[in-house]
Design a protein around this motif. Structure first.
Motif, PDB file in Angstrom:
ATOM      1  N   ASN A  97       0.811  -1.214   0.000  1.00 50.17           N
ATOM      2  CA  ASN A  97       0.000   0.000   0.000  1.00 50.17           C
ATOM      3  C   ASN A  97       0.849   1.271   0.000  1.00 50.17           C
ATOM      4  O   ASN A  97       0.388   2.328  -0.425  1.00 50.17           O
ATOM      5  CB  ASN A  97      -0.953   0.004   1.205  1.00 50.17           C
ATOM      6  CG  ASN A  97      -2.032  -1.057   1.067  1.00 50.17           C
ATOM      7  OD1 ASN A  97      -2.507  -1.340  -0.025  1.00 50.17           O
ATOM      8  ND2 ASN A  97      -2.412  -1.669   2.176  1.00 50.17           N
ATOM      9  N   ASP A  98       2.090   1.168   0.473  1.00 52.33           N
ATOM     10  CA  ASP A  98       2.972   2.348   0.476  1.00 52.33           C
ATOM     11  C   ASP A  98       3.765   2.485  -0.822  1.00 52.33           C
ATOM     12  O   ASP A  98       4.598   3.386  -0.949  1.00 52.33           O
ATOM     13  CB  ASP A  98       3.928   2.306   1.673  1.00 52.33           C
ATOM     14  CG  ASP A  98       4.894   1.120   1.616  1.00 52.33           C
ATOM     15  OD1 ASP A  98       4.836   0.320   0.636  1.00 52.33           O
ATOM     16  OD2 ASP A  98       5.702   0.971   2.540  1.00 52.33           O
ATOM     17  N   GLY A  99       3.521   1.591  -1.798  1.00 53.53           N
ATOM     18  CA  GLY A  99       4.173   1.709  -3.096  1.00 53.53           C
ATOM     19  C   GLY A  99       5.402   0.847  -3.288  1.00 53.53           C
ATOM     20  O   GLY A  99       6.019   0.871  -4.350  1.00 53.53           O
ATOM     21  N   GLU A 100       5.766   0.048  -2.284  1.00 52.79           N
ATOM     22  CA  GLU A 100       6.933  -0.837  -2.429  1.00 52.79           C
ATOM     23  C   GLU A 100       6.539  -2.083  -3.203  1.00 52.79           C
ATOM     24  O   GLU A 100       5.517  -2.711  -2.920  1.00 52.79           O
ATOM     25  CB  GLU A 100       7.479  -1.229  -1.050  1.00 52.79           C
ATOM     26  CG  GLU A 100       8.707  -2.132  -1.141  1.00 52.79           C
ATOM     27  CD  GLU A 100       9.233  -2.529   0.222  1.00 52.79           C
ATOM     28  OE1 GLU A 100       9.401  -3.744   0.463  1.00 52.79           O
ATOM     29  OE2 GLU A 100       9.465  -1.636   1.051  1.00 52.79           O
ATOM     30  N   ILE A 101       7.353  -2.444  -4.187  1.00 58.82           N
ATOM     31  CA  ILE A 101       7.077  -3.638  -4.994  1.00 58.82           C
ATOM     32  C   ILE A 101       7.335  -4.881  -4.154  1.00 58.82           C
ATOM     33  O   ILE A 101       8.422  -5.057  -3.599  1.00 58.82           O
ATOM     34  CB  ILE A 101       7.951  -3.667  -6.268  1.00 58.82           C
ATOM     35  CG1 ILE A 101       7.631  -2.459  -7.164  1.00 58.82           C
ATOM     36  CG2 ILE A 101       7.743  -4.969  -7.035  1.00 58.82           C
ATOM     37  CD1 ILE A 101       8.583  -2.286  -8.330  1.00 58.82           C
ATOM     38  N   ILE A 102       6.308  -5.729  -4.052  1.00 58.20           N
ATOM     39  CA  ILE A 102       6.444  -6.983  -3.310  1.00 58.20           C
ATOM     40  C   ILE A 102       6.966  -8.074  -4.235  1.00 58.20           C
ATOM     41  O   ILE A 102       7.907  -8.795  -3.908  1.00 58.20           O
ATOM     42  CB  ILE A 102       5.094  -7.406  -2.693  1.00 58.20           C
ATOM     43  CG1 ILE A 102       4.628  -6.347  -1.686  1.00 58.20           C
ATOM     44  CG2 ILE A 102       5.202  -8.775  -2.025  1.00 58.20           C
ATOM     45  CD1 ILE A 102       3.220  -6.560  -1.167  1.00 58.20           C
TER      46      ILE A 102
ATOM     47  N   SER B 190      -6.955  -2.723  -5.337  1.00 54.15           N
ATOM     48  CA  SER B 190      -6.577  -3.318  -4.054  1.00 54.15           C
ATOM     49  C   SER B 190      -6.895  -4.805  -4.050  1.00 54.15           C
ATOM     50  O   SER B 190      -7.914  -5.225  -4.599  1.00 54.15           O
ATOM     51  CB  SER B 190      -7.337  -2.646  -2.901  1.00 54.15           C
ATOM     52  OG  SER B 190      -6.704  -1.467  -2.509  1.00 54.15           O
ATOM     53  N   ALA B 191      -6.023  -5.574  -3.409  1.00 60.54           N
ATOM     54  CA  ALA B 191      -6.299  -6.998  -3.212  1.00 60.54           C
ATOM     55  C   ALA B 191      -7.501  -7.135  -2.281  1.00 60.54           C
ATOM     56  O   ALA B 191      -7.853  -6.197  -1.559  1.00 60.54           O
ATOM     57  CB  ALA B 191      -5.077  -7.694  -2.614  1.00 60.54           C
ATOM     58  N   ALA B 192      -8.118  -8.301  -2.280  1.00 59.61           N
ATOM     59  CA  ALA B 192      -9.325  -8.524  -1.484  1.00 59.61           C
ATOM     60  C   ALA B 192      -9.092  -8.228  -0.006  1.00 59.61           C
ATOM     61  O   ALA B 192      -9.953  -7.674   0.673  1.00 59.61           O
ATOM     62  CB  ALA B 192      -9.812  -9.960  -1.664  1.00 59.61           C
ATOM     63  N   ALA B 193      -7.909  -8.557   0.497  1.00 61.30           N
ATOM     64  CA  ALA B 193      -7.598  -8.334   1.914  1.00 61.30           C
ATOM     65  C   ALA B 193      -7.181  -6.895   2.196  1.00 61.30           C
ATOM     66  O   ALA B 193      -6.944  -6.529   3.347  1.00 61.30           O
ATOM     67  CB  ALA B 193      -6.503  -9.289   2.367  1.00 61.30           C
ATOM     68  N   ARG B 194      -7.067  -6.075   1.162  1.00 65.46           N
ATOM     69  CA  ARG B 194      -6.669  -4.654   1.293  1.00 65.46           C
ATOM     70  C   ARG B 194      -5.262  -4.488   1.857  1.00 65.46           C
ATOM     71  O   ARG B 194      -4.908  -3.429   2.349  1.00 65.46           O
ATOM     72  CB  ARG B 194      -7.653  -3.895   2.193  1.00 65.46           C
ATOM     73  CG  ARG B 194      -9.081  -3.915   1.725  1.00 65.46           C
ATOM     74  CD  ARG B 194      -9.308  -2.907   0.652  1.00 65.46           C
ATOM     75  NE  ARG B 194     -10.678  -2.915   0.170  1.00 65.46           N
ATOM     76  CZ  ARG B 194     -11.126  -2.110  -0.764  1.00 65.46           C
ATOM     77  NH1 ARG B 194     -10.319  -1.234  -1.309  1.00 65.46           N
ATOM     78  NH2 ARG B 194     -12.368  -2.174  -1.183  1.00 65.46           N
TER      79      ARG B 194
END
Length: 200
Positions: free
Chosen positions: A109-114, A179-183
């Motif tokens: 959510n903060d923009g970091e690529i997972i 957003s993913a389902a889990a947010r």
């Protein structure tokens, strides 16, 4: 405690119990996967079976224990089958993600690529390992931070958010985000503008 208390779905429990008894009655049972009776329990059963007044109860108890054991073995077999099925399904969807012809990113959510797939690796000219941990704005052309932040904020809306960005080599890419389902993360599809124009 009643048997049905241990199995909230009474119908499933009844079916399991019938299967276990049927296997015992026919002398066929699944491989024994559970624990064995303790020495003390076996000694108690032996003592009860040795006395005429308790022999009947001991045989009933032994039969009940055998039934429970077969039930546990049937449940264990079902769990193994479920685990195998889930593993195959996970491998299938992982392959779809990794081998997709379009670039995918999963971003915090903060923009970091997972993580990213192989197409994302080709798009950015970096390995998927190198992409992970970087800010999304760091793999785009300088000056795109404000648009990235807007995209991240809008990705939580009902409709997917999208924006166009410039890459360091001046290619343009359209990012569609949701957003993913889990947010807990944001799913992104990245489409090169030139490739998009050629297919439209």
């Amino acid at each position: 405690m009643k048997d049905t208390d241990r199995y909230p779905n009474a119908e499933s429990y009844d079916r399991l119990r019938r299967s276990a008894r049927d296997l015992i009655d026919h002398g066929v049972s699944p491989p024994h996967c559970g624990g064995n009776l303790s020495v003390d329990a076996l000694q108690l059963l032996y003592e009860q079976a040795s006395r005429a007044e308790t022999a009947g109860d001991a045989l009933k108890l032994l039969h009940e224990l055998q039934t429970y054991q077969v039930e546990l073995d049937l449940l264990y077999e079902q769990l193994q089958a479920n685990e195998h099925e889930i593993s195959e399904e996970l491998a299938h969807y992982r392959s779809l993600y990794e081998q997709a012809p379009v670039a995918y990113l999963i971003v915090a959510n903060d923009g970091e690529i997972i993580e990213g797939n192989q197409a994302a690796s080709v798009l950015f000219g970096q390995s998927t390992t190198d992409l992970a941990g970087n800010a999304l704005s760091s793999v785009l052309a300088p000056g795109e931070e404000v648009t990235v932040n807007t995209l991240l904020r809008n990705s939580g809306n009902e409709e997917p958010a999208s924006a166009s960005f410039e890459l360091p080599d001046r290619r343009r890419v359209k990012i569609i985000a949701r957003s993913a389902a889990a947010r807990d993360s944001i799913l992104m599809i990245l489409i090169e503008a030139t490739a998009n124009a050629a297919t439209s």
